[in-house]
Design a protein around this motif. Structure first.
Motif, mmCIF file in Angstrom:
data_model
loop_
_atom_site.group_PDB
_atom_site.id
_atom_site.type_symbol
_atom_site.label_atom_id
_atom_site.label_comp_id
_atom_site.label_asym_id
_atom_site.label_seq_id
_atom_site.Cartn_x
_atom_site.Cartn_y
_atom_site.Cartn_z
ATOM 1 N N SER A 1 0.846 -1.199 0.000
ATOM 2 C CA SER A 1 0.000 0.000 0.000
ATOM 3 C C SER A 1 0.881 1.249 0.000
ATOM 4 C CB SER A 1 -0.954 -0.021 1.188
ATOM 5 O OG SER A 1 -0.278 0.119 2.406
ATOM 6 N N SER A 2 0.467 2.260 -0.760
ATOM 7 C CA SER A 2 1.376 3.339 -1.171
ATOM 8 C C SER A 2 2.041 4.105 -0.034
ATOM 9 C CB SER A 2 0.629 4.354 -2.034
ATOM 10 O OG SER A 2 0.013 3.715 -3.119
ATOM 11 N N HIS A 3 1.236 4.594 0.912
ATOM 12 C CA HIS A 3 1.814 5.469 1.930
ATOM 13 C C HIS A 3 2.662 4.680 2.914
ATOM 14 C CE1 HIS A 3 -1.516 7.770 0.225
ATOM 15 N NE2 HIS A 3 -0.848 8.852 0.570
ATOM 16 N N GLN B 1 10.217 2.219 2.390
ATOM 17 C CA GLN B 1 11.323 2.530 1.479
ATOM 18 C C GLN B 1 12.298 3.518 2.102
ATOM 19 O OE1 GLN B 1 9.482 1.836 -2.957
ATOM 20 N NE2 GLN B 1 9.515 3.936 -2.245
ATOM 21 N N ALA B 2 11.750 4.470 2.840
ATOM 22 C CA ALA B 2 12.583 5.495 3.467
ATOM 23 C C ALA B 2 13.265 4.971 4.730
ATOM 24 C CB ALA B 2 11.742 6.732 3.793
ATOM 25 N N ARG C 1 12.868 -1.114 3.083
ATOM 26 C CA ARG C 1 13.000 -1.100 1.618
ATOM 27 C C ARG C 1 11.904 -1.893 0.920
ATOM 28 N NH1 ARG C 1 16.056 2.992 -0.403
ATOM 29 N NH2 ARG C 1 18.247 2.866 0.194
ATOM 30 N N HIS C 2 10.988 -2.486 1.691
ATOM 31 C CA HIS C 2 10.005 -3.364 1.091
ATOM 32 C C HIS C 2 8.583 -2.812 1.318
ATOM 33 C CE1 HIS C 2 9.058 -7.901 0.204
ATOM 34 N NE2 HIS C 2 8.116 -7.111 -0.231
ATOM 35 N N MET D 1 5.020 6.345 -4.848
ATOM 36 C CA MET D 1 5.766 5.979 -3.647
ATOM 37 C C MET D 1 7.082 6.753 -3.547
ATOM 38 S SD MET D 1 5.318 1.879 -3.775
ATOM 39 C CE MET D 1 3.758 1.052 -3.437
ATOM 40 N N THR E 1 4.237 1.923 2.269
ATOM 41 C CA THR E 1 5.442 1.524 1.551
ATOM 42 C C THR E 1 6.417 2.694 1.409
ATOM 43 O OG1 THR E 1 4.181 -0.166 0.390
ATOM 44 C CG2 THR E 1 6.292 0.449 -0.574
ATOM 45 N N ALA E 2 5.891 3.900 1.291
ATOM 46 C CA ALA E 2 6.785 5.063 1.232
ATOM 47 C C ALA E 2 7.619 5.172 2.506
ATOM 48 C CB ALA E 2 5.966 6.337 1.015
ATOM 49 N N PHE E 3 7.005 4.892 3.650
ATOM 50 C CA PHE E 3 7.770 4.876 4.908
ATOM 51 C C PHE E 3 8.784 3.737 4.898
ATOM 52 C CE2 PHE E 3 4.435 7.638 6.598
ATOM 53 C CZ PHE E 3 5.103 8.418 7.512
ATOM 54 N N LEU F 1 17.520 10.269 0.392
ATOM 55 C CA LEU F 1 17.460 8.808 0.395
ATOM 56 C C LEU F 1 18.300 8.204 -0.732
ATOM 57 C CD1 LEU F 1 15.982 6.410 1.798
ATOM 58 C CD2 LEU F 1 14.199 6.632 0.083
ATOM 59 N N PHE G 1 13.824 2.987 -5.036
ATOM 60 C CA PHE G 1 13.901 3.044 -3.574
ATOM 61 C C PHE G 1 13.461 1.746 -2.896
ATOM 62 C CE2 PHE G 1 13.244 7.911 -3.711
ATOM 63 C CZ PHE G 1 14.611 8.142 -3.628
ATOM 64 N N GLY G 2 12.776 0.861 -3.620
ATOM 65 C CA GLY G 2 12.264 -0.310 -2.908
ATOM 66 C C GLY G 2 12.014 -1.483 -3.829
ATOM 67 N N THR G 3 11.461 -2.544 -3.227
ATOM 68 C CA THR G 3 11.292 -3.794 -3.966
ATOM 69 C C THR G 3 10.152 -3.727 -4.980
ATOM 70 O OG1 THR G 3 9.812 -4.700 -2.281
ATOM 71 C CG2 THR G 3 12.168 -5.113 -2.002
ATOM 72 N N ARG H 1 11.883 4.444 7.583
ATOM 73 C CA ARG H 1 11.346 5.161 8.752
ATOM 74 C C ARG H 1 10.134 4.437 9.317
ATOM 75 N NH1 ARG H 1 11.014 11.683 7.972
ATOM 76 N NH2 ARG H 1 10.033 11.448 10.021
ATOM 77 N N MET I 1 6.765 10.325 -2.277
ATOM 78 C CA MET I 1 6.516 10.356 -0.828
ATOM 79 C C MET I 1 7.755 9.943 -0.044
ATOM 80 S SD MET I 1 2.562 9.172 -0.367
ATOM 81 C CE MET I 1 2.688 7.590 -1.197
ATOM 82 N N SER I 2 8.496 8.967 -0.531
ATOM 83 C CA SER I 2 9.739 8.599 0.167
ATOM 84 C C SER I 2 10.721 9.767 0.162
ATOM 85 C CB SER I 2 10.373 7.361 -0.482
ATOM 86 O OG SER I 2 9.603 6.201 -0.201
ATOM 87 N N LEU J 1 9.813 12.096 2.843
ATOM 88 C CA LEU J 1 10.191 11.591 4.165
ATOM 89 C C LEU J 1 11.704 11.559 4.365
ATOM 90 C CD1 LEU J 1 7.664 8.634 4.363
ATOM 91 C CD2 LEU J 1 7.683 10.649 5.861
#
Lengths: 235, 235, 235, 235
Positions: free
Chosen positions: A99-101, A107-108, A169-170, B195, A103-105, B206, B115-117, A110, B198-199, B202
């Motif tokens: 889910s987008s938001h 990936q970061a 990262r996932h 994503m 996953t944004a965390f 990154l 940034f991610g998988t 955080r 948004m990353s 945050l």
């Protein structure tokens, strides 16, 4: 076999809820439901689109990872589910989304900071993010090791009091007493991630919610004095 | 002619999937499907609304750009599709959208950082952005030259390993072994762009995903050792 | 009892409007409608999903907080509704949501600044945020005290001229001459919160709307000289 | 009267398209369609919800602002529509929305900068924002004066080459050869506003699109050498 019919139905309902609730694009996610008595769980087949999915397509896998029933390959994330389902006898299902938001965390790298009562209704603190996986963990039993970093992140906490984490990262994984509850937590995680990113935009140094309010809301829904809903919740 | 019926149907299904998946507003996009044996492709007619579109409206164009069948004008972007379809015999279709988040990156002249998988399941690195087009390229065969800057951007990479790019100041183009796969990549590109933005919010500095994790996820779905899905994927 | 049928229907319609209008995920919200003559209000039962909700499930509660009719537990937020409904005889219903953008402001402890005419059509100034609740307020009659901080925040203003506030760290509450109007304000609050967060992104030091324009728009819809709509509005 | 039936239908279709396309919450918007021969226009009645709206509810108003047919009050924004429809004989309809991203720019007093080809397909430069209205303009014939600041903002440009502006602190107005075209532009304005705010987030000092590319795209759809679509467009 007919005796897995209910379990497959339960897993199927959870899987198709994920795109219906806006948590999944393409095939980025999966859900599993466990039958503790029989020592098996039902999980989505790998790479099958949600539009084409049928209850009978669910794959039955045992706790050693062997396919017990079904012709399709189970989700490539099956070892992660198996790791969590065997580590925690108190949970009844696992959900994984991108889910987008949330996953944004992830990936970061955080955690989702706990800023309000929406979050405190489900979590007793931040939604944590795991440590990064090592090259060795990635190159060997990657999906099983993904489960391991989640278990390491949960530590000594009861997983029903910490019903989800972000894999670095996932993306998020969630769980609950049932797979339906794990879906509910997945919705909550996306929702609180969206609110948190906006609260951070409005107040970049925002501290977390005050302890009293956090405890109050968490205990409205969890523990012996819970008073939310129609009966004491199962946890 | 009846022998283009299947090709038109394939192109039609891809075109109407674009607004259905939230990738297109108004008539900002188009999809083409190729028939290598006959040396033609089917593409959306120019400026026709998706609500009114019918399979028989698809226009059949050959590799020299001549309209072979159909009464309507083909998409004004037809030369871009033709440039890609003739440069890369291994692809079966091309999709162009102005999906919001991916286009925001294109307008800003920035690649979508990996940034991610989620991203690594589709791309082996950033989704690149082309160089800006020169005034001369713009003033002469603009749409053909748009294809040329994409080809220049891909360079020596197999386009099936780099299934999409952002055209600078413009928007994404994607492709695949089939036009259906090109639609799937277009969905993925929009999703990972959302994503990524948004990353970045945050974690403004990154770094990209670690190499081992990137390689692992990309190879789960691509190459000889792919194990995602129900059979080895076609690439 | 048959004489609550209409009241339950009114409350039910307002409750199911909340997820339909995108204001609520899961069970994060509730609406109440009052019958002043009988001294009771109808409110959503606690923790029941919106998909399963039926008009007859609404719980009838009197102004002392006693359940007059219904087998289900009323919303855990019932004391907050009761506090507002008893404080303000001119209001006909209360709505509580955790709509994303408005809640982001509440979590950040910031009022929604009044930047444009959309906002001025509903509010005569910022949508205020309450002070934080004290540990004592939280640990005793939490939901009743939530109503108290709202009442304190409204102060001497007519609540029909200030039809909603944000509870600090929590989320918005709105009200109106009817519960239908309270739903309308809840939609407006989410909408203006979304616009405000983006306007702040575009102009971080943006001052509030000019007084003349604010007054003009507020008075188009409120007060003796209102000329919006088909008849003078009820306030 | 039967001879307004088609005009009312045209205005009705445009009005209900606004919430259907996600441009309007509540009753924040309206559309008008003109009949030049009869010297009248049809417009939405004030404050009537879109769900309840019927073609026969449209109000017929003449160029002096008198209601010619219909029992309902016309939109409170009618004088703004009338100002534009009488100033520009080449336009066939006007649309007003409070679409979220475009309104965020209007509230911030910023033009929507032209960053890409999506924008250049509709506008030959930024979507301008009007000057702020004076206290006197606001306190007298407010809605008529709103039309005046739009006309002042357009200046000597053909309004068909500048099919929309943002009213400062308020929201977008758009127009076209027909009200259907004005709806299309309203969709485009919201879409490019959303992309622009994200491009600004990715590149805060982003310069506008290069002149050659702007001109190329604008002229693909406008002017004597237009080649987009199935025939030369009407402008």
């Amino acid at each position: 076999m007919a005796h897995y019919k209910e379990l497959k139905r339960e897993a199927y309902e959870a899987n198709i809820a994920l795109p219906a609730k806006g948590l999944i694009n393409l095939t980025f996610g999966n859900a599993s439901a466990v039958d503790r008595k029989r020592g098996v769980f039902a999980i989505k087949p790998s790479g099958v689109g949600y539009d084409d999915l049928r209850p009978e397509d669910m794959v039955i896998v045992d706790f050693e990872g062997e396919r017990v029933e079904g012709k399709l390959n189970p989700s490539s994330d099956t070892p992660t589910h198996r790791r969590l389902l065997t580590a925690y006898p108190q949970i009844g299902g696992v959900v994984h989304t991108h889910s987008s938001h949330a996953t944004a965390f992830a990936q970061a790298g955080r955690a989702i900071p706990i800023f309000g009562t929406t979050h405190a209704d489900y979590f007793n603190g931040d939604v944590p993010v795991t440590r990064k996986m090592t090259p060795q963990e990635i190159s060997t039993a990657y999906e099983w090791e993904t489960g391991n970093v989640i278990v390491e992140c949960i530590g000594n906490i009861d997983p029903l009091d910490l019903p989800g984490v972000l894999v670095n990262r996932h993306a998020p994984f969630t769980w609950g007493v049932s797979v339906a509850k794990a879906v509910e937590v997945a919705v909550a995680v996306e929702c609180i991630a969206q609110m948190a990113i906006m609260s951070l935009q409005l107040a970049p140094s925002l501290p977390q919610i005050e302890t009293e309010l956090l405890t109050k809301h968490f205990q409205r829904k969890h523990g012996p004095n819970a008073y939310y809903g129609q009966k004491p919740p199962p946890t």
